[in-house]
Design a protein around this motif. Structure first.
Motif, PDB file in Angstrom:
ATOM      1  N   PHE A  70       6.181  11.645  -5.122  1.00  0.00           N
ATOM      2  CA  PHE A  70       5.011  12.123  -4.395  1.00  0.00           C
ATOM      3  C   PHE A  70       4.891  13.620  -4.652  1.00  0.00           C
ATOM      4  CE2 PHE A  70       6.489   8.470  -1.894  1.00  0.00           C
ATOM      5  CZ  PHE A  70       5.329   7.715  -1.847  1.00  0.00           C
ATOM      6  N   GLU A  71       3.668  14.060  -4.926  1.00  0.00           N
ATOM      7  CA  GLU A  71       3.444  15.466  -5.247  1.00  0.00           C
ATOM      8  C   GLU A  71       4.350  15.866  -6.411  1.00  0.00           C
ATOM      9  OE1 GLU A  71       1.070  17.297  -3.983  1.00  0.00           O
ATOM     10  OE2 GLU A  71       0.412  15.842  -2.487  1.00  0.00           O
ATOM     11  N   GLU A 119      -0.651   7.661  -0.971  1.00  0.00           N
ATOM     12  CA  GLU A 119       0.385   8.658  -0.727  1.00  0.00           C
ATOM     13  C   GLU A 119       1.484   8.116   0.168  1.00  0.00           C
ATOM     14  OE1 GLU A 119       0.637  11.602  -2.219  1.00  0.00           O
ATOM     15  OE2 GLU A 119      -1.117  10.996  -3.375  1.00  0.00           O
ATOM     16  N   LYS A 120       1.729   6.794   0.118  1.00  0.00           N
ATOM     17  CA  LYS A 120       2.764   6.200   0.952  1.00  0.00           C
ATOM     18  C   LYS A 120       3.592   5.196   0.150  1.00  0.00           C
ATOM     19  CE  LYS A 120       0.353   6.828   5.357  1.00  0.00           C
ATOM     20  NZ  LYS A 120      -0.193   6.169   6.576  1.00  0.00           N
ATOM     21  N   LEU A 121       4.828   4.982   0.619  1.00  0.00           N
ATOM     22  CA  LEU A 121       5.739   4.017   0.013  1.00  0.00           C
ATOM     23  C   LEU A 121       5.863   2.811   0.934  1.00  0.00           C
ATOM     24  CD1 LEU A 121       8.058   3.210  -2.015  1.00  0.00           C
ATOM     25  CD2 LEU A 121       9.603   4.413  -0.443  1.00  0.00           C
ATOM     26  N   ALA A 133       8.047  -1.786   5.818  1.00  0.00           N
ATOM     27  CA  ALA A 133       8.435  -0.442   6.231  1.00  0.00           C
ATOM     28  C   ALA A 133       7.616   0.533   5.391  1.00  0.00           C
ATOM     29  CB  ALA A 133       9.924  -0.218   6.015  1.00  0.00           C
ATOM     30  N   ILE A 134       6.829   1.377   6.042  1.00  0.00           N
ATOM     31  CA  ILE A 134       5.908   2.276   5.342  1.00  0.00           C
ATOM     32  C   ILE A 134       6.374   3.718   5.533  1.00  0.00           C
ATOM     33  CG2 ILE A 134       3.511   2.985   5.073  1.00  0.00           C
ATOM     34  CD1 ILE A 134       2.693   0.362   6.406  1.00  0.00           C
ATOM     35  N   PHE A 135       6.655   4.389   4.413  1.00  0.00           N
ATOM     36  CA  PHE A 135       7.156   5.763   4.436  1.00  0.00           C
ATOM     37  C   PHE A 135       6.029   6.733   4.128  1.00  0.00           C
ATOM     38  CE2 PHE A 135       8.999   9.348   1.933  1.00  0.00           C
ATOM     39  CZ  PHE A 135       9.707   9.954   2.966  1.00  0.00           C
ATOM     40  N   ASN A 136       5.900   7.758   4.973  1.00  0.00           N
ATOM     41  CA  ASN A 136       4.903   8.810   4.782  1.00  0.00           C
ATOM     42  C   ASN A 136       5.629  10.102   4.409  1.00  0.00           C
ATOM     43  OD1 ASN A 136       2.863  10.683   4.842  1.00  0.00           O
ATOM     44  ND2 ASN A 136       2.060  10.080   6.843  1.00  0.00           N
ATOM     45  N   ASN A 140       7.909  12.684   6.471  1.00  0.00           N
ATOM     46  CA  ASN A 140       9.160  11.924   6.321  1.00  0.00           C
ATOM     47  C   ASN A 140       9.349  10.887   7.429  1.00  0.00           C
ATOM     48  OD1 ASN A 140       9.796  13.443   4.029  1.00  0.00           O
ATOM     49  ND2 ASN A 140      10.905  14.977   5.221  1.00  0.00           N
ATOM     50  N   SER A 141       8.252  10.272   7.846  1.00  0.00           N
ATOM     51  CA  SER A 141       8.321   9.288   8.926  1.00  0.00           C
ATOM     52  C   SER A 141       8.163   7.872   8.379  1.00  0.00           C
ATOM     53  CB  SER A 141       7.223   9.559   9.962  1.00  0.00           C
ATOM     54  OG  SER A 141       5.934   9.378   9.382  1.00  0.00           O
ATOM     55  N   TRP A 142       8.613   6.890   9.185  1.00  0.00           N
ATOM     56  CA  TRP A 142       8.492   5.478   8.839  1.00  0.00           C
ATOM     57  C   TRP A 142       7.673   4.749   9.896  1.00  0.00           C
ATOM     58  CZ3 TRP A 142      10.371   3.235   4.390  1.00  0.00           C
ATOM     59  CH2 TRP A 142      11.274   3.995   3.631  1.00  0.00           C
TER      60      TRP A 142
END
Length: 211
Positions: A70-71, A119-121, A133-136, A140-142
């Motif tokens: 990311f970035e 922009e998320k995993l 489970a979605i990572f931002n 750095n949150s889930w």
């Protein structure tokens, strides 16, 4: 070109490692070495020069991990350091601008499928095949999102992306299972729908290539 070509060899032979593309270059991190040892070395591939170069090491050896970007950063998640140590919740982050590794500890463990959308995993963990489970990376949150499925909880899935949406494929030919599509831009409560997109056989992994 629609054909495979051979590129230069890695400086350190490895398998079961993390890999990600950041700003047009490819990074590989960790994995197993030729002697079965867990690696902390990291390499970067420059396609213009067709060369691999060793860069700063991971903070700990790691194998069975995966990578994403990311970035201007590479993220290394999952996996473990040895057969006697449990799966790691540490997330290693490489800043390509500063050339330094950082870390934080709130990652998923034993990830069986993952995909980057926007922009998320998005991840599915082995212990919970009925939840995304979605990572931002912005904070750095889930976030956990239930997957609307019934049936055997042992059925495993693979993730893919298409047209700004997440696809969830069954890895087994279970009767009744259909490809599901998750639209993160849809109104709350209507993010999931069924899709007619289905692989012709068992879907082990998928990748989206933009022509």
């Amino acid at each position: 070109f629609r054909r495979w070509t051979t590129i230069s060899k890695l400086n350190v032979a490895r398998c079961d490692f993390a890999c990600a593309e950041v700003n047009g270059v490819i990074y590989v991190a960790g994995g197993f070495g030729p002697d079965g040892d867990s690696l902390s070395s990291v390499e970067v591939y420059d396609p213009e020069q067709n060369k691999w170069a060793l860069i700063g090491r991971l903070r700990r050896p790691r194998w069975g991990c995966f990578g994403c970007s990311f970035e201007d950063k590479m993220y290394v998640m999952g996996g473990r350091s040895s057969f006697t140590i449990g799966n790691s919740r540490f997330i290693d982050v490489y800043d390509t601008n500063s050339g330094a590794w950082g870390e934080f500890r709130n990652g998923c463990v034993m990830v069986t499928a993952h995909a980057v959308l926007g922009e998320k995993l998005f991840c599915i963990e082995w212990k919970n095949q009925r939840s995304l489970a979605i990572f931002n990376p912005a904070d750095n949150s889930w976030q956990k999102v239930p997957v609307p499925l019934t049936g055997s909880s042992s059925t495993r899935f693979s993730l893919g992306t298409h047209d700004g949406k997440l696809l969830l494929f069954s890895l087994e030919e279970e009767p009744g299972y259909q490809t599901l599509m998750y639209d993160p831009a849809a109104p709350t409560g209507s993010e999931w729908c069924k899709s007619t997109l289905r692989p012709s056989g068992s879907c082990l992994c998928s990748v989206t290539i933009k022509a």
